[in-house]
Design a protein around this motif. Sequence first.
Motif, PDB file in Angstrom:
ATOM      1  N   ASP A  27     -41.851 -37.692   4.166  1.00 28.05           N
ATOM      2  CA  ASP A  27     -42.860 -36.638   4.288  1.00 28.05           C
ATOM      3  C   ASP A  27     -42.750 -35.579   3.199  1.00 28.05           C
ATOM      4  O   ASP A  27     -43.666 -34.769   3.043  1.00 28.05           O
ATOM      5  N   VAL A  28     -41.658 -35.568   2.451  1.00 26.19           N
ATOM      6  CA  VAL A  28     -41.425 -34.525   1.450  1.00 26.19           C
ATOM      7  C   VAL A  28     -42.154 -34.876   0.154  1.00 26.19           C
ATOM      8  O   VAL A  28     -42.050 -36.001  -0.357  1.00 26.19           O
ATOM      9  N   SER A  29     -42.890 -33.912  -0.361  1.00 25.94           N
ATOM     10  CA  SER A  29     -43.597 -34.087  -1.620  1.00 25.94           C
ATOM     11  C   SER A  29     -42.582 -34.288  -2.748  1.00 25.94           C
ATOM     12  O   SER A  29     -41.603 -33.558  -2.847  1.00 25.94           O
ATOM     13  N   GLY A  30     -42.835 -35.282  -3.583  1.00 23.66           N
ATOM     14  CA  GLY A  30     -41.932 -35.580  -4.692  1.00 23.66           C
ATOM     15  C   GLY A  30     -41.065 -36.798  -4.433  1.00 23.66           C
ATOM     16  O   GLY A  30     -40.466 -37.337  -5.356  1.00 23.66           O
ATOM     17  N   VAL A  31     -41.011 -37.258  -3.180  1.00 24.90           N
ATOM     18  CA  VAL A  31     -40.278 -38.484  -2.863  1.00 24.90           C
ATOM     19  C   VAL A  31     -41.249 -39.645  -3.048  1.00 24.90           C
ATOM     20  O   VAL A  31     -42.269 -39.732  -2.364  1.00 24.90           O
ATOM     21  N   VAL A  39     -30.031 -39.866  -5.696  1.00 25.99           N
ATOM     22  CA  VAL A  39     -31.291 -40.138  -6.383  1.00 25.99           C
ATOM     23  C   VAL A  39     -31.037 -41.342  -7.281  1.00 25.99           C
ATOM     24  O   VAL A  39     -30.297 -41.251  -8.259  1.00 25.99           O
ATOM     25  N   SER A  40     -31.630 -42.476  -6.926  1.00 22.67           N
ATOM     26  CA  SER A  40     -31.334 -43.717  -7.628  1.00 22.67           C
ATOM     27  C   SER A  40     -32.303 -44.033  -8.763  1.00 22.67           C
ATOM     28  O   SER A  40     -32.019 -44.884  -9.590  1.00 22.67           O
ATOM     29  N   ASP A  41     -33.446 -43.341  -8.793  1.00 19.23           N
ATOM     30  CA  ASP A  41     -34.432 -43.646  -9.829  1.00 19.23           C
ATOM     31  C   ASP A  41     -35.467 -42.535  -9.905  1.00 19.23           C
ATOM     32  O   ASP A  41     -35.602 -41.726  -8.984  1.00 19.23           O
ATOM     33  N   VAL A  42     -36.192 -42.526 -11.019  1.00 21.78           N
ATOM     34  CA  VAL A  42     -37.341 -41.641 -11.208  1.00 21.78           C
ATOM     35  C   VAL A  42     -38.546 -42.529 -11.439  1.00 21.78           C
ATOM     36  O   VAL A  42     -38.517 -43.423 -12.296  1.00 21.78           O
ATOM     37  N   HIS A  43     -39.594 -42.332 -10.652  1.00 20.11           N
ATOM     38  CA  HIS A  43     -40.812 -43.131 -10.798  1.00 20.11           C
ATOM     39  C   HIS A  43     -41.690 -42.500 -11.863  1.00 20.11           C
ATOM     40  O   HIS A  43     -42.113 -41.349 -11.738  1.00 20.11           O
ATOM     41  N   LEU A  44     -41.974 -43.264 -12.915  1.00 21.50           N
ATOM     42  CA  LEU A  44     -42.836 -42.792 -13.992  1.00 21.50           C
ATOM     43  C   LEU A  44     -44.283 -43.090 -13.640  1.00 21.50           C
ATOM     44  O   LEU A  44     -44.575 -44.088 -12.970  1.00 21.50           O
ATOM     45  N   PRO A  45     -45.217 -42.245 -14.098  1.00 20.69           N
ATOM     46  CA  PRO A  45     -46.628 -42.419 -13.731  1.00 20.69           C
ATOM     47  C   PRO A  45     -47.211 -43.775 -14.106  1.00 20.69           C
ATOM     48  O   PRO A  45     -48.077 -44.289 -13.417  1.00 20.69           O
ATOM     49  N   ASP A  46     -46.740 -44.382 -15.200  1.00 20.55           N
ATOM     50  CA  ASP A  46     -47.322 -45.648 -15.642  1.00 20.55           C
ATOM     51  C   ASP A  46     -46.612 -46.877 -15.091  1.00 20.55           C
ATOM     52  O   ASP A  46     -46.981 -47.999 -15.397  1.00 20.55           O
ATOM     53  N   GLU A  47     -45.595 -46.700 -14.243  1.00 18.69           N
ATOM     54  CA  GLU A  47     -44.885 -47.826 -13.653  1.00 18.69           C
ATOM     55  C   GLU A  47     -45.650 -48.378 -12.464  1.00 18.69           C
ATOM     56  O   GLU A  47     -46.257 -47.629 -11.702  1.00 18.69           O
ATOM     57  N   GLU A  48     -45.574 -49.703 -12.301  1.00 16.89           N
ATOM     58  CA  GLU A  48     -46.158 -50.320 -11.120  1.00 16.89           C
ATOM     59  C   GLU A  48     -45.199 -50.135  -9.961  1.00 16.89           C
ATOM     60  O   GLU A  48     -43.993 -50.144 -10.143  1.00 16.89           O
ATOM     61  N   ASP A  49     -45.749 -49.999  -8.757  1.00 15.61           N
ATOM     62  CA  ASP A  49     -44.920 -49.899  -7.565  1.00 15.61           C
ATOM     63  C   ASP A  49     -44.418 -51.265  -7.170  1.00 15.61           C
ATOM     64  O   ASP A  49     -45.165 -52.236  -7.188  1.00 15.61           O
ATOM     65  N   ASP A  50     -43.140 -51.336  -6.751  1.00 11.76           N
ATOM     66  CA  ASP A  50     -42.603 -52.559  -6.168  1.00 11.76           C
ATOM     67  C   ASP A  50     -43.225 -52.802  -4.806  1.00 11.76           C
ATOM     68  O   ASP A  50     -43.247 -53.924  -4.326  1.00 11.76           O
ATOM     69  N   ASP A  51     -43.721 -51.735  -4.174  1.00 13.15           N
ATOM     70  CA  ASP A  51     -44.220 -51.830  -2.813  1.00 13.15           C
ATOM     71  C   ASP A  51     -45.669 -52.291  -2.727  1.00 13.15           C
ATOM     72  O   ASP A  51     -46.166 -52.550  -1.653  1.00 13.15           O
ATOM     73  N   ILE A 109     -32.948 -42.021  -2.533  1.00 16.30           N
ATOM     74  CA  ILE A 109     -34.367 -41.779  -2.785  1.00 16.30           C
ATOM     75  C   ILE A 109     -34.743 -42.036  -4.246  1.00 16.30           C
ATOM     76  O   ILE A 109     -33.886 -42.034  -5.130  1.00 16.30           O
ATOM     77  N   VAL A 110     -36.025 -42.258  -4.452  1.00 21.16           N
ATOM     78  CA  VAL A 110     -36.627 -42.328  -5.778  1.00 21.16           C
ATOM     79  C   VAL A 110     -37.601 -41.166  -5.847  1.00 21.16           C
ATOM     80  O   VAL A 110     -38.437 -41.000  -4.952  1.00 21.16           O
ATOM     81  N   VAL A 111     -37.468 -40.335  -6.887  1.00 19.71           N
ATOM     82  CA  VAL A 111     -38.334 -39.163  -7.013  1.00 19.71           C
ATOM     83  C   VAL A 111     -39.424 -39.415  -8.044  1.00 19.71           C
ATOM     84  O   VAL A 111     -39.296 -40.270  -8.917  1.00 19.71           O
ATOM     85  N   GLU A 112     -40.511 -38.668  -7.906  1.00 17.86           N
ATOM     86  CA  GLU A 112     -41.607 -38.728  -8.874  1.00 17.86           C
ATOM     87  C   GLU A 112     -41.171 -38.026 -10.163  1.00 17.86           C
ATOM     88  O   GLU A 112     -40.462 -37.018 -10.123  1.00 17.86           O
ATOM     89  N   TYR A 113     -41.620 -38.550 -11.300  1.00 18.32           N
ATOM     90  CA  TYR A 113     -41.340 -37.916 -12.579  1.00 18.32           C
ATOM     91  C   TYR A 113     -41.978 -36.529 -12.625  1.00 18.32           C
ATOM     92  O   TYR A 113     -43.107 -36.340 -12.173  1.00 18.32           O
ATOM     93  N   GLY A 114     -41.254 -35.560 -13.144  1.00 16.72           N
ATOM     94  CA  GLY A 114     -41.793 -34.223 -13.339  1.00 16.72           C
ATOM     95  C   GLY A 114     -41.419 -33.228 -12.257  1.00 16.72           C
ATOM     96  O   GLY A 114     -41.600 -32.029 -12.435  1.00 16.72           O
ATOM     97  N   VAL A 115     -40.909 -33.700 -11.128  1.00 13.62           N
ATOM     98  CA  VAL A 115     -40.518 -32.775 -10.062  1.00 13.62           C
ATOM     99  C   VAL A 115     -39.074 -32.345 -10.282  1.00 13.62           C
ATOM    100  O   VAL A 115     -38.294 -33.021 -10.957  1.00 13.62           O
ATOM    101  N   SER A 116     -38.725 -31.220  -9.712  1.00 12.82           N
ATOM    102  CA  SER A 116     -37.344 -30.747  -9.760  1.00 12.82           C
ATOM    103  C   SER A 116     -36.524 -31.546  -8.745  1.00 12.82           C
ATOM    104  O   SER A 116     -36.767 -31.466  -7.536  1.00 12.82           O
ATOM    105  N   ILE A 117     -35.581 -32.302  -9.240  1.00 11.13           N
ATOM    106  CA  ILE A 117     -34.770 -33.148  -8.361  1.00 11.13           C
ATOM    107  C   ILE A 117     -33.991 -32.300  -7.368  1.00 11.13           C
ATOM    108  O   ILE A 117     -33.906 -32.644  -6.185  1.00 11.13           O
ATOM    109  N   THR A 118     -33.466 -31.171  -7.816  1.00  7.55           N
ATOM    110  CA  THR A 118     -32.701 -30.321  -6.894  1.00  7.55           C
ATOM    111  C   THR A 118     -33.596 -29.746  -5.799  1.00  7.55           C
ATOM    112  O   THR A 118     -33.175 -29.649  -4.645  1.00  7.55           O
ATOM    113  N   ASP A 119     -34.829 -29.399  -6.154  1.00  9.00           N
ATOM    114  CA  ASP A 119     -35.763 -28.879  -5.144  1.00  9.00           C
ATOM    115  C   ASP A 119     -36.156 -29.964  -4.142  1.00  9.00           C
ATOM    116  O   ASP A 119     -36.219 -29.711  -2.939  1.00  9.00           O
TER     117      ASP A 119
END
Length: 155
Positions: free
Chosen positions: A48-52, A134-146, A96-106
């Motif tokens: 539910d957290v934005s950025g995950v 945090v195991s990975d950062v999802h880049l905007p141009d990457e395809e989702d595994d899901d 977790i995998v975070v979205e690129y551009g977000v503050s990982i600590t936040d």
Amino acid sequence: MSETTQRTEGSQGGGLGKRAGGGDPASRGRTTIADGVVEKISGMAARDVSGVHAMGSGMSRTFGAVRDRVPGGGKSVTRGVKAEVGESQAALDLEIVVEYGVSITDVARDVRENVVAAVERMTGLEVVEVNIAVSDVHLPDEEDDDEDGSQSRVQ
């Protein structure tokens, strides 16, 4: 603690000598909460957290994507979550995998706060630890595994 560890509450002795309608309701039986219940609550709260972007390592997400395509497999809300539940406390490990551009600590702080609040509210357990990897950062141009992969190769 093992996966079968559960939380219990209530008295150990029999309550047969008590008057009807009197006494503490908790002393009229026991409640157990399995590790898997806490894992599901934690997984939902973390997502539910934005950025995950996703939960779990790349390998677990790959296996999960295959399992999701199998009829009846369904998506696993516990992917990337491990809980250890005692009688009155719980400890959690999240990946977790975070979205690129977000503050990982936040994001990690928000995930921790959301998970603690959800687990404590729903179970009454005291959450003593929430470790976040945090195991990975999802880049905007990457395809989702899901994704279901049903898109045509040609447009």
